[in-house]
Write a protein that holds these residues in place. Structure first.
Motif, PDB file in Angstrom:
ATOM      1  N   ALA A 153     -41.129  -7.357 -89.670  1.00 30.26           N
ATOM      2  CA  ALA A 153     -41.062  -7.512 -88.407  1.00 30.26           C
ATOM      3  C   ALA A 153     -40.165  -8.834 -87.919  1.00 30.26           C
ATOM      4  CB  ALA A 153     -42.509  -7.800 -87.801  1.00 30.26           C
ATOM      5  N   SER A 154     -39.376  -8.234 -86.979  1.00 27.91           N
ATOM      6  CA  SER A 154     -37.976  -9.396 -86.558  1.00 27.91           C
ATOM      7  C   SER A 154     -38.486  -9.909 -85.215  1.00 27.91           C
ATOM      8  CB  SER A 154     -36.686  -8.392 -86.371  1.00 27.91           C
ATOM      9  OG  SER A 154     -36.406  -7.965 -87.525  1.00 27.91           O
ATOM     10  N   ILE A 155     -38.839 -11.004 -85.384  1.00 31.80           N
ATOM     11  CA  ILE A 155     -39.164 -12.183 -84.322  1.00 31.80           C
ATOM     12  C   ILE A 155     -38.363 -13.244 -84.039  1.00 31.80           C
ATOM     13  CG2 ILE A 155     -40.903 -13.427 -83.248  1.00 31.80           C
ATOM     14  CD1 ILE A 155     -42.962 -11.914 -84.855  1.00 31.80           C
ATOM     15  N   ASN A 156     -37.447 -13.121 -82.883  1.00 34.13           N
ATOM     16  CA  ASN A 156     -36.354 -14.184 -82.857  1.00 34.13           C
ATOM     17  C   ASN A 156     -37.049 -15.531 -82.258  1.00 34.13           C
ATOM     18  OD1 ASN A 156     -34.390 -12.136 -83.100  1.00 34.13           O
ATOM     19  ND2 ASN A 156     -34.340 -11.925 -80.740  1.00 34.13           N
ATOM     20  N   ILE A 157     -36.462 -16.460 -83.228  1.00 37.60           N
ATOM     21  CA  ILE A 157     -37.039 -17.923 -83.074  1.00 37.60           C
ATOM     22  C   ILE A 157     -36.752 -18.348 -81.579  1.00 37.60           C
ATOM     23  CG2 ILE A 157     -37.023 -18.317 -85.684  1.00 37.60           C
ATOM     24  CD1 ILE A 157     -34.489 -20.022 -84.927  1.00 37.60           C
ATOM     25  N   ASP A 158     -35.805 -17.848 -80.798  1.00 37.19           N
ATOM     26  CA  ASP A 158     -35.484 -18.216 -79.583  1.00 37.19           C
ATOM     27  C   ASP A 158     -36.522 -17.944 -78.488  1.00 37.19           C
ATOM     28  OD1 ASP A 158     -34.979 -15.771 -79.204  1.00 37.19           O
ATOM     29  OD2 ASP A 158     -32.714 -16.051 -78.546  1.00 37.19           O
ATOM     30  N   ILE A 159     -37.731 -17.221 -79.034  1.00 44.71           N
ATOM     31  CA  ILE A 159     -38.623 -16.796 -78.170  1.00 44.71           C
ATOM     32  C   ILE A 159     -39.583 -17.976 -77.670  1.00 44.71           C
ATOM     33  CG2 ILE A 159     -40.553 -16.586 -80.018  1.00 44.71           C
ATOM     34  CD1 ILE A 159     -41.451 -14.089 -78.470  1.00 44.71           C
ATOM     35  N   TRP A 160     -39.382 -19.124 -78.431  1.00 45.77           N
ATOM     36  CA  TRP A 160     -40.063 -20.304 -78.211  1.00 45.77           C
ATOM     37  C   TRP A 160     -39.156 -21.148 -76.983  1.00 45.77           C
ATOM     38  CZ3 TRP A 160     -44.722 -20.276 -79.059  1.00 45.77           C
ATOM     39  CH2 TRP A 160     -45.350 -19.549 -80.326  1.00 45.77           C
ATOM     40  N   GLY A 161     -37.868 -20.543 -76.754  1.00 42.90           N
ATOM     41  CA  GLY A 161     -37.356 -21.145 -75.527  1.00 42.90           C
ATOM     42  C   GLY A 161     -37.361 -20.527 -74.294  1.00 42.90           C
TER      43      GLY A 161
END
Length: 234
Positions: free
Chosen positions: A6-14
């Motif tokens: 699964a690809s989850i962009n770490i910039d989701i926390w921004g």
């Protein structure tokens, strides 16, 4: 070809909208995004009991409350009549549409989706991605051309219609206590039942408890009409 990661962009926390979700809603989002049965459209079967079984202390009620939040805030599209859920950000951020062969896989997965509600949102998301990336080779594939001819609906025009059977003890809505209430949720073959014990309530309190409901909030009131406000999922 089955998905292996699964690809989850770490910039989701921004993303302010994602940070505004409760912990249970974020947890359910990650469960769905990384679910082994999630297809190349970002659709997976929605069975609250099975999802609850992935976490020791979770119940079907917890899953339903989190699902309601993800639905009303447009992170996911649920259709309990077909037991399916769409993770909206999948097609835009997993890279599927950037690779012609995977785009074909996505089109085939779309054909297998039962929910007309979810199908229409998928088409809208693909069309939107095409406007932003008009030169991709994926658009020349016959399967993708067929998909793009189908009916499209903006997720903000869909209605949150989660099925709540009745209200019982210890419930919360997005972490906000509802007095002595909680939710009993039923979806398809999955049923969860809670009971309530009240301490000498007055008749007025009984009436108030019986009147608790979960009205749908206006999509426009939640996020307005600006698509840019969707951040990491937009």
């Amino acid at each position: 070809m089955a998905r292996e990661k699964a690809s989850i962009n770490i910039d989701i926390w921004g993303d302010a909208d994602f940070r505004d979700l409760t912990d249970p809603a974020q947890s359910l989002y990650f469960k769905l995004m990384s679910h082994p049965k999630l297809d190349y459209c970002g659709v997976v079967e929605f069975h609250p009991g099975r999802l609850a079984a992935l976490t020791r202390e979770a119940t079907s009620d917890h899953i339903m409350i989190a699902a309601q939040e993800l639905s009303e805030k447009f992170w996911c599209v649920f259709d309990q009549s077909t037991d399916e859920v769409l993770v909206r950000g999948f097609l835009r951020h997993d890279g599927v549409l950037l690779q012609p062969r995977l785009a074909v896989s996505a089109a085939k997965a779309y054909a297998a989706v039962a929910s007309n509600k979810i199908r229409a949102v998928i088409v809208h998301e693909v069309k939107r991605f095409k406007r932003e990336n008009p030169d991709l080779a994926a658009w020349e594939k016959p399967q993708m051309k067929t998909l793009l001819k189908q009916d499209a609906v903006d997720v903000r025009e869909t209605v949150t219609d989660m099925d709540w059977s009745f209200v019982t003890a210890y419930g919360e809505r997005y972490g906000q206590r509802l007095g002595q209430t909680s939710v009993n949720a039923t979806t398809g073959p999955t049923t969860s039942t809670s009971t309530s014990t009240a301490t000498s309530p007055s008749s007025d309190e009984d009436a108030a408890a019986e009147s608790v409901s979960y009205p749908h909030r206006s999509p426009r009131a939640l996020h307005g009409s600006d698509e840019a406000s969707m951040g990491a999922i937009a």
